[in-house]
Design an enzyme around this catalytic site. Structure first.
Site, short mmCIF file in Angstrom:
data_model
loop_
_atom_site.label_atom_id
_atom_site.label_comp_id
_atom_site.label_asym_id
_atom_site.label_seq_id
_atom_site.Cartn_x
_atom_site.Cartn_y
_atom_site.Cartn_z
N ASP A 108 0.85 -1.20 0.00
CA ASP A 108 0.00 0.00 0.00
C ASP A 108 0.89 1.25 0.00
OD1 ASP A 108 -3.22 0.51 0.95
OD2 ASP A 108 -1.83 2.19 1.13
N ASN B 249 -12.74 -3.28 2.48
CA ASN B 249 -13.70 -2.18 2.60
C ASN B 249 -14.63 -2.22 1.38
OD1 ASN B 249 -12.49 -1.08 4.95
ND2 ASN B 249 -10.91 -0.14 3.69
N GLU C 172 -12.26 3.29 -1.10
CA GLU C 172 -11.79 4.42 -1.92
C GLU C 172 -11.56 4.03 -3.37
OE1 GLU C 172 -8.23 5.78 -0.03
OE2 GLU C 172 -9.24 6.21 1.86
N VAL C 173 -11.05 2.84 -3.57
CA VAL C 173 -10.71 2.40 -4.93
C VAL C 173 -11.73 1.34 -5.38
CG1 VAL C 173 -8.94 1.39 -6.41
CG2 VAL C 173 -8.27 2.86 -4.49
N HIS D 203 -10.50 -5.41 -3.49
CA HIS D 203 -9.17 -5.69 -2.95
C HIS D 203 -9.28 -6.12 -1.49
CE1 HIS D 203 -10.09 -1.37 -2.49
NE2 HIS D 203 -9.44 -1.44 -1.35
P1 5GP Z 1 -9.81 1.23 0.28
O1 5GP Z 1 -10.16 2.37 1.18
O2 5GP Z 1 -10.41 1.39 -1.09
O3 5GP Z 1 -10.09 -0.10 0.91
O4 5GP Z 1 -8.23 1.25 0.15
C1 5GP Z 1 -7.54 1.70 -0.95
C2 5GP Z 1 -6.09 1.66 -0.60
O5 5GP Z 1 -5.34 1.89 -1.77
C3 5GP Z 1 -5.65 2.71 0.42
O6 5GP Z 1 -5.09 2.07 1.57
C4 5GP Z 1 -4.61 3.55 -0.34
O7 5GP Z 1 -3.54 3.95 0.47
C5 5GP Z 1 -4.19 2.62 -1.44
N1 5GP Z 1 -3.76 3.28 -2.66
C6 5GP Z 1 -4.40 4.30 -3.31
N2 5GP Z 1 -3.73 4.66 -4.41
C7 5GP Z 1 -2.65 3.82 -4.48
C8 5GP Z 1 -1.59 3.71 -5.41
O8 5GP Z 1 -1.47 4.42 -6.40
N3 5GP Z 1 -0.66 2.74 -5.15
C9 5GP Z 1 -0.72 1.93 -4.06
N4 5GP Z 1 0.24 1.02 -3.90
N5 5GP Z 1 -1.73 2.02 -3.17
C10 5GP Z 1 -2.68 2.96 -3.37
#
Ligand code: 5GP
Length: 121
Positions: free
Chosen positions: A33, A91, A99-100, A104
Site C-alpha cells: 500500500d 472495505n 476508496e478504490v 481488494h
Molecule cells: P480502500 O479504502 O479502497 O479499501 O483502500 C484503498 C487503498 O489503496 C488505500 O489504503 C490507499 O492507500 C491505497 N492506494 C491508493 N492509491 C494507491 C496507489 O497508487 N498505489 C498503491 N500502492 N496504493 C494505493
C-alpha cells in the site's frame, strides 16, 4: 455500480503506473500500500474487473475465487505473517470506506493491531 477501467488499481494492473510488487500469479497481484497503516500493509487485487467483494463473488468463476483466496494465503506466508498473526480487511462501498472501486483485500501485520474497529457503536 459499473466497473471504471480508469480506477487506480486497473492502471496498476495495466502497468500504466508502478507499484511495489510482492507476488503475482494468474489470478491476482499483491503489492505494498502506498500509504501503509501498519509496518506491513499489502493489497491483494484480482486481475479481473470487479468493483467490490459482492461483485467478485457474484460474477467470478469458482476457480478464480479459489485462486484468489489461495493467493492471499501465499502472500501471508511470503510475508511471514502466519506465526505472528495478521488482519485481513476488505472495505466495501460508502459505509465500508472503500476508496478504490476495484475489489481488494488489505493484509495488515508487523505489530499487534489492536481493536477491530477504531470506534465502537
Ligand atoms: P480502500 O479504502 O479502497 O479499501 O483502500 C484503498 C487503498 O489503496 C488505500 O489504503 C490507499 O492507500 C491505497 N492506494 C491508493 N492509491 C494507491 C496507489 O497508487 N498505489 C498503491 N500502492 N496504493 C494505493
Amino acid at each position: 455500480m459499473s466497473y471504471d477501467p480508469q480506477n487506480i488499481f486497473a492502471k496498476i494492473l495495466r502497468q500504466e503506473i508502478p507499484c511495489k510488487k510482492i507476488l503475482e500469479n494468474q489470478w491476482a497481484l499483491a503489492f505494498h500500500d502506498i500509504n501503509p497503516r501498519a509496518p506491513i500493509h499489502a493489497l491483494v487485487i484480482p486481475k479481473g474487473a470487479y468493483v467490490s467483494s459482492a461483485d467478485f463473488y457474484a460474477r467470478a468463476r469458482d476457480e478464480e475465487i479459489a485462486g484468489f483466496y489461495r493467493f492471499v494465503g501465499e502472500v501471508v506466508a511470503h510475508l511471514e505473517l502466519e506465526a505472528p498473526g495478521y488482519r485481513l480487511l476488505s472495505n466495501c462501498g460508502v459505509n465500508g470506506g472503500q476508496e478504490v472501486p476495484h475489489f481488494h483485500v488489505h493484509i495488515f501485520g508487523g505489530r499487534a493491531l489492536g481493536p477491530m474497529l477504531a470506534n465502537a457503536g
